[in-house]
Design an enzyme around this catalytic site. Structure first.
Site, mmCIF file in Angstrom:
data_model
loop_
_atom_site.group_PDB
_atom_site.id
_atom_site.type_symbol
_atom_site.label_atom_id
_atom_site.label_comp_id
_atom_site.label_asym_id
_atom_site.label_seq_id
_atom_site.Cartn_x
_atom_site.Cartn_y
_atom_site.Cartn_z
ATOM 1 N N SER A 233 0.845 -1.193 0.000
ATOM 2 C CA SER A 233 0.000 0.000 0.000
ATOM 3 C C SER A 233 0.873 1.233 0.000
ATOM 4 C CB SER A 233 -0.906 0.014 1.227
ATOM 5 O OG SER A 233 -1.705 1.177 1.271
ATOM 6 N N HIS A 247 -2.387 7.097 -4.901
ATOM 7 C CA HIS A 247 -2.572 5.999 -3.944
ATOM 8 C C HIS A 247 -2.653 4.703 -4.742
ATOM 9 C CE1 HIS A 247 -5.735 3.108 -2.591
ATOM 10 N NE2 HIS A 247 -4.936 3.041 -1.546
ATOM 11 N N ARG A 251 -3.356 -6.616 -2.967
ATOM 12 C CA ARG A 251 -3.377 -7.517 -1.817
ATOM 13 C C ARG A 251 -3.911 -8.910 -2.186
ATOM 14 N NH1 ARG A 251 -7.198 -3.582 -1.692
ATOM 15 N NH2 ARG A 251 -9.370 -4.266 -1.691
ATOM 16 N N SER A 401 -2.675 -4.108 15.514
ATOM 17 C CA SER A 401 -2.474 -3.311 14.306
ATOM 18 C C SER A 401 -1.294 -2.359 14.467
ATOM 19 C CB SER A 401 -3.735 -2.501 13.986
ATOM 20 O OG SER A 401 -4.035 -1.617 15.049
#
Length: 443
Positions: A233, A247, A251, A401
């Site tokens: 990312s 951007h 995945r 996370s």
């Protein structure tokens, strides 16, 4: 563990010829050690076969609305696959499947080590494990995202010519980890992040519930659902208001059910967010992505372009975040190999679609009013990411996370002014019109 890579002068593949801003120069396949390193397109992959977008056996495309999230860091990656926007499919225009490699020779093992030496950091998965399963999709995808990260970081460092990339290789106690590469306060880039995550473990009940809500049938064994998720990312914010923000994320997700059956899918996309509209730039960006998609089927680009326009919509503003690109999720047909090759093509399109635009505009002159407009548009970017990007929101509330990586997508600076409205027929009003009414850039 954090380290700084000054100008990325060693250990990286696909070095861009230096030259600052201007025309994009040729790329080199030689890494700093003098070896030639293979690009992602040759990483245990055959030449691409034709792919198309088509209906399911039951008739009609299986498209369902829901959530699709941008990948950001660890939990953001997993969350991006937990939610659904629609279901994407591709059908093969040819039959047959590539034969798996029967084993690894010593020469092949050395080649794997050489490839790994060109990455920003060592792979998240142990090298011995990667050698043990060369034909496994998790191995192929991890190598692809590592190579993509190295290529993009090198390209950005070459353009910036000054700032350092901070390389943070982190581990997740629940399983796996990632590599976060961030450049801040550079000559050209205010903030540029390129992150990868390779994580595994057991799905939470909340995640499994979300998957079931979008039609997935999951068989739990002893209350557990093992999963693996990985992706790359990136969000890049240049300083100059005439150089656009980009951007992208790609995945792969895999779940093992009670009987040993595995469900898998890919997701991702790439989109452009300019402060001011430049017709030539918009056409170049979209044409480059279309060419990547067209290698695998003529219907992919228009479908994924519309999907992108629909997803990156700031509902409370009535406008898109940018001028779009492509976006897809839950892509699981016709085969792993064919979808993987499609994702490869998309990943390889990032640099040629974007770097020429930055080089073209990084030294453009600009006024205080134009800089102010950039700050206001960045405010919209923040609004979308924090209010609508469910991957970001999910990641912020997921144990284990990497919060800094999740928030990597946010710019260093942004601005909100009460009741700001651009003048009629101004350049600012021009881009707003495009954001409210998406255009077809390639026809």
């Amino acid at each position: 563990m954090a380290m700084h890579v000054g100008r990325l002068s060693a250990g990286l593949c696909w070095l861009a010829a230096r030259g600052g801003c201007g025309k994009l120069r040729s790329w080199s396949l030689r890494c700093a050690a003098g070896r030639f390193c293979r690009p992602p397109s040759t990483a245990w992959a055959e030449q691409s076969r034709g792919l198309g977008y088509g209906p399911t056996a039951g008739g009609g495309p299986r498209l369902r609305t829901g959530l699709a999230a941008g990948l950001a860091g660890l939990a953001g990656l997993a969350a991006a696959t937990f939610g659904l926007v629609e279901r994407a499919e591709m059908v093969s225009k040819s039959s047959g499947a590539p034969s798996p490699s029967p084993g690894r020779t010593e020469e092949e093992d050395d080649e794997l080590a050489r490839r790994c030496s060109c990455f920003m950091a060592s792979p998240v998965t142990d090298l011995h494990e990667l050698r043990r399963r060369p034909g496994d999709m998790k191995t192929k995808m991890e190598l692809l995202i590592l190579e993509t990260q190295a290529q993009v970081c090198q390209a950005l460092a070459q353009v910036d010519g000054g700032a350092s990339f901070s390389v943070d290789r982190w581990e997740r106690k629940e399983g796996g980890g990632g590599i976060s590469c961030v450049l801040q306060d550079g000559r050209v880039f205010e903030k540029a992040g390129v992150n990868i995550s390779v994580v595994h473990g057991n799905l939470s009940e909340e995640a499994a519930k979300q998957m079931r809500s979008r039609g997935k049938k999951l068989q739990v064994k002893d209350g557990k659902l093992p999963f693996s998720a990985m992706g790359v990312s990136s969000v890049i914010h240049p300083k100059n208001p005439h150089a656009p923000t980009i951007h992208f994320n790609y995945r792969y997700f895999e779940i093992e059910e009670a009987e040993g059956n595995k469900q898998w899918w890919f997701g991702g996309g790439c989109d452009l967010t300019p402060t001011y509209l430049n017709q030539e730039d918009a056409v170049h960006f979209h044409r480059t992505l279309k060419e990547a998609c067209d290698q695998h089927g003529p219907d992919l680009y228009p479908k994924f372009k519309k999907w992108c326009d629909d997803y990156f919509f700031i509902a409370h503003r009535g406008e898109r975040r940018g001028i779009g690109g492509i976006f897809f999720d839950d892509l699981d047909s016709p085969s792993k190999e064919e979808v993987f090759r499609f994702v490869q093509s998309c990943a390889q399109a990032v640099i040629p679609s974007y770097i020429p635009l930055v080089k073209k505009h990084c030294d453009d002159s600009f006024t205080p009013r134009e800089k102010l407009w950039q700050q206001l548009r960045r405010g919209r970017y923040v609004e979308f990411n924090l209010l609508y990007d469910r991957g970001t929101r999910f990641g912020l509330f997921t144990p284990g996370s990497k919060i800094e990586s999740i928030l990597m997508s946010l710019p260093l600076t942004a601005r909100w002014e009460y009741m700001h409205s651009p003048s009629e027929n101004s350049k600012e009003a021009e881009i707003l019109d495009v954001l409210r009414h998406p255009r077809d850039w390639v026809h």
